[in-house]
Write an enzyme that holds these catalytic residues in place. Structure first.
Site, PDB file in Angstrom:
ATOM      1  N   LYS A 173       0.968  -1.163  -0.019  1.00  0.00           N
ATOM      2  CA  LYS A 173       0.237  -0.079   0.016  1.00  0.00           C
ATOM      3  C   LYS A 173       0.856   1.304  -0.053  1.00  0.00           C
ATOM      4  O   LYS A 173       1.961   1.322   0.698  1.00  0.00           O
ATOM      5  CB  LYS A 173      -0.827  -0.082   1.352  1.00  0.00           C
ATOM      6  CG  LYS A 173      -1.913  -1.167   1.399  1.00  0.00           C
ATOM      7  CD  LYS A 173      -2.953  -0.900   0.208  1.00  0.00           C
ATOM      8  CE  LYS A 173      -4.111  -2.024   0.203  1.00  0.00           C
ATOM      9  NZ  LYS A 173      -5.296  -1.751  -0.751  1.00  0.00           N
ATOM     10  N   ASP A 197      -0.425  -0.409  -4.677  1.00  0.00           N
ATOM     11  CA  ASP A 197      -1.821   0.154  -4.351  1.00  0.00           C
ATOM     12  C   ASP A 197      -2.094   1.555  -3.699  1.00  0.00           C
ATOM     13  O   ASP A 197      -1.858   1.391  -2.845  1.00  0.00           O
ATOM     14  CB  ASP A 197      -2.789  -0.890  -3.753  1.00  0.00           C
ATOM     15  CG  ASP A 197      -4.190  -0.495  -4.070  1.00  0.00           C
ATOM     16  OD1 ASP A 197      -4.621   0.455  -4.636  1.00  0.00           O
ATOM     17  OD2 ASP A 197      -5.006  -1.143  -3.681  1.00  0.00           O
ATOM     18  N   GLU A 223      -1.933  -0.022  -8.693  1.00  0.00           N
ATOM     19  CA  GLU A 223      -3.564  -0.010  -8.684  1.00  0.00           C
ATOM     20  C   GLU A 223      -4.036   1.592  -8.456  1.00  0.00           C
ATOM     21  O   GLU A 223      -3.413   2.037  -7.388  1.00  0.00           O
ATOM     22  CB  GLU A 223      -3.862  -1.057  -7.589  1.00  0.00           C
ATOM     23  CG  GLU A 223      -4.962  -1.734  -7.842  1.00  0.00           C
ATOM     24  CD  GLU A 223      -5.393  -2.726  -6.842  1.00  0.00           C
ATOM     25  OE1 GLU A 223      -4.464  -3.510  -6.488  1.00  0.00           O
ATOM     26  OE2 GLU A 223      -6.495  -2.668  -6.246  1.00  0.00           O
ATOM     27  N   ASP A 248      -9.314  -0.094  -9.648  1.00  0.00           N
ATOM     28  CA  ASP A 248     -10.021  -0.633  -8.614  1.00  0.00           C
ATOM     29  C   ASP A 248     -11.443   0.459  -8.124  1.00  0.00           C
ATOM     30  O   ASP A 248     -12.459  -0.010  -8.533  1.00  0.00           O
ATOM     31  CB  ASP A 248      -9.044  -0.670  -7.206  1.00  0.00           C
ATOM     32  CG  ASP A 248      -9.795  -1.543  -6.253  1.00  0.00           C
ATOM     33  OD1 ASP A 248     -10.779  -1.804  -6.354  1.00  0.00           O
ATOM     34  OD2 ASP A 248      -9.254  -1.658  -5.180  1.00  0.00           O
ATOM     35  N   LYS A 270     -14.060  -7.195  -7.638  1.00  0.00           N
ATOM     36  CA  LYS A 270     -14.407  -7.902  -6.309  1.00  0.00           C
ATOM     37  C   LYS A 270     -15.794  -7.969  -6.106  1.00  0.00           C
ATOM     38  O   LYS A 270     -16.820  -7.261  -6.643  1.00  0.00           O
ATOM     39  CB  LYS A 270     -14.094  -6.750  -5.145  1.00  0.00           C
ATOM     40  CG  LYS A 270     -12.677  -6.299  -5.043  1.00  0.00           C
ATOM     41  CD  LYS A 270     -12.347  -5.294  -4.043  1.00  0.00           C
ATOM     42  CE  LYS A 270     -10.793  -4.813  -4.147  1.00  0.00           C
ATOM     43  NZ  LYS A 270     -10.713  -3.502  -3.278  1.00  0.00           N
TER      44      LYS A 270
END
Ligand code: MG
Length: 355
Positions: A173, A197, A223, A248, A270
């Protein structure tokens, strides 16, 4: 909130005497370590488990509501109450049931995902086949999952990378002032494939600068560099960096695919964003028509919802199905991970058991 067991049990009778019955109860998942992303930090996940009973079969599903997408544990329970009289008496007509639930209430994808996976679980059990067989998929073709490391100090992130050495792919992250120090600290101790991400953290200008600066750390892809609605920004970033860009937060449902297709190299699907297995399958096939790469991701979820998603992974390029690996008190056993590779259970339906 829901500290005590709450049960919604609504019993519905139908013309042919058959009945569908849905129960929901909360599960509070405790994270092994606080999970920090660019805009948030999470210590627990307030999810819900649902059971749908049809004749002698029981199907299980899980909702992992996300405030970012307008849901909470309270909205999930309200939806399940509304769904209770609307499931019909035939679990095989999943398409019809889900279309009907979309008329009962719009949005609320995690509540619908829980119902969707419970229906697939029942149907698999009634036919005595695992979900991957029901879908015509080869269980040996699962990809390796990444293991996510939340934002922390460079020292802590390097320590977590070392602890995760059994996973050959790490998702890091980013979206802080220390991103480059964090990546350097991790690279100093790990040869893993690294994905990053940013969870919408950057402006397009910042993203271009940061991503180009990250290239020496051998990053597989990035991401969601910019705000969800900023599709022009996504495209600007993609046109000015050498790494693939995956959407995302900018790609939630199937309707988003056409909008983002020109701006990114791939999308992260997702179950909790799109409404479950049925919608995820449609998104996967739609994304392929745009030549997009596909990642299957997750929220903080138990092995129940993670296993449901894992059954679809023979269809995708990348898996990020580690939500269950980040919690201390996972109540279920299903998919397992061997050197990063997802190993699907072969029991009927989702193949998930209580731990
Ligand atoms: Mg993400």
């Amino acid at each position: 909130m829901f500290n005590t067991m709450v049960q919604i049990a609504i019993f519905c009778r139908y013309k042919r005497g058959k009945s569908m019955h849905i129960d929901a109860r909360p599960i509070d998942l405790k994270l092994t370590t606080p999970f920090r992303i660019a805009r948030d930090v999470q210590h627990t996940a307030a999810n819900a488990v649902i059971e749908i009973k049809h004749e002698e079969h029981t199907g299980y599903g899980e909702a992992a509501p996300s405030e970012y997408y307008g849901e909470s544990i309270e909205t999930v329970f309200a939806c399940i109450t509304m769904f209770a009289g609307n499931l019909g008496d035939d679990p095989f007509v999943i398409e019809d049931i889900l279309q009907h639930l979309d008329k009962v209430i719009r949005l609320h994808p995690s509540a619908k995902a829980a119902v969707d996976m419970a229906l697939y679980d029942i149907v698999g059990k009634m036919l005595n086949v695992p979900l991957y067989t029901l879908l015509g998929l080869n269980p040996n073709r699962t990809p390796r999952t990444s293991f996510t490391i939340g934002i922390d100090t460079p020292e802590q992130m390097a320590k977590k990378a070392l602890l995760a050495k059994e996973y050959p792919i790490l998702k890091i992250k980013v979206g802080t002032k220390n991103d480059l120090d964090n990546l350097k600290a991790i690279r100093d101790v790990s040869n893993a494939v690294i994905r990053v991400d940013a969870n919408t953290a950057w402006t397009p200008k910042e993203a271009i600068k940061m991503i180009n600066a990250m290239v020496p750390y051998n990053i597989q892809f990035v991401e969601q560099p910019v705000m969800a609605h900023d599709l022009a920004g996504l495209k600007l970033v993609r046109d000015n960096v050498p790494l693939p860009i995956i959407a995302d937060e900018s790609c939630v449902t199937g309707e988003d695919i056409g909008r983002v297709a020109d701006c990114v190299d791939g999308i992260n699907i997702k179950l909790m964003k799109c409404g479950g297995i049925n919608h995820a399958l449609k998104m996967i096939h739609a994304a392929r028509t745009y030549n997009l790469r596909i990642m299957l991701g997750c929220m903080i979820e138990s092995s129940l919802a993670i296993t449901a998603a894992a059954h679809l992974t023979p269809l995708v390029d990348y898996a990020d199905l580690d939500g269950n690996l980040l919690v201390d008190n996972d109540p279920y056993v299903g998919v397992t991970v061997e050197h990063g590779k997802l190993v699907l259970p072969d029991a009927p339906g989702l193949g998930v058991e209580v731990r």
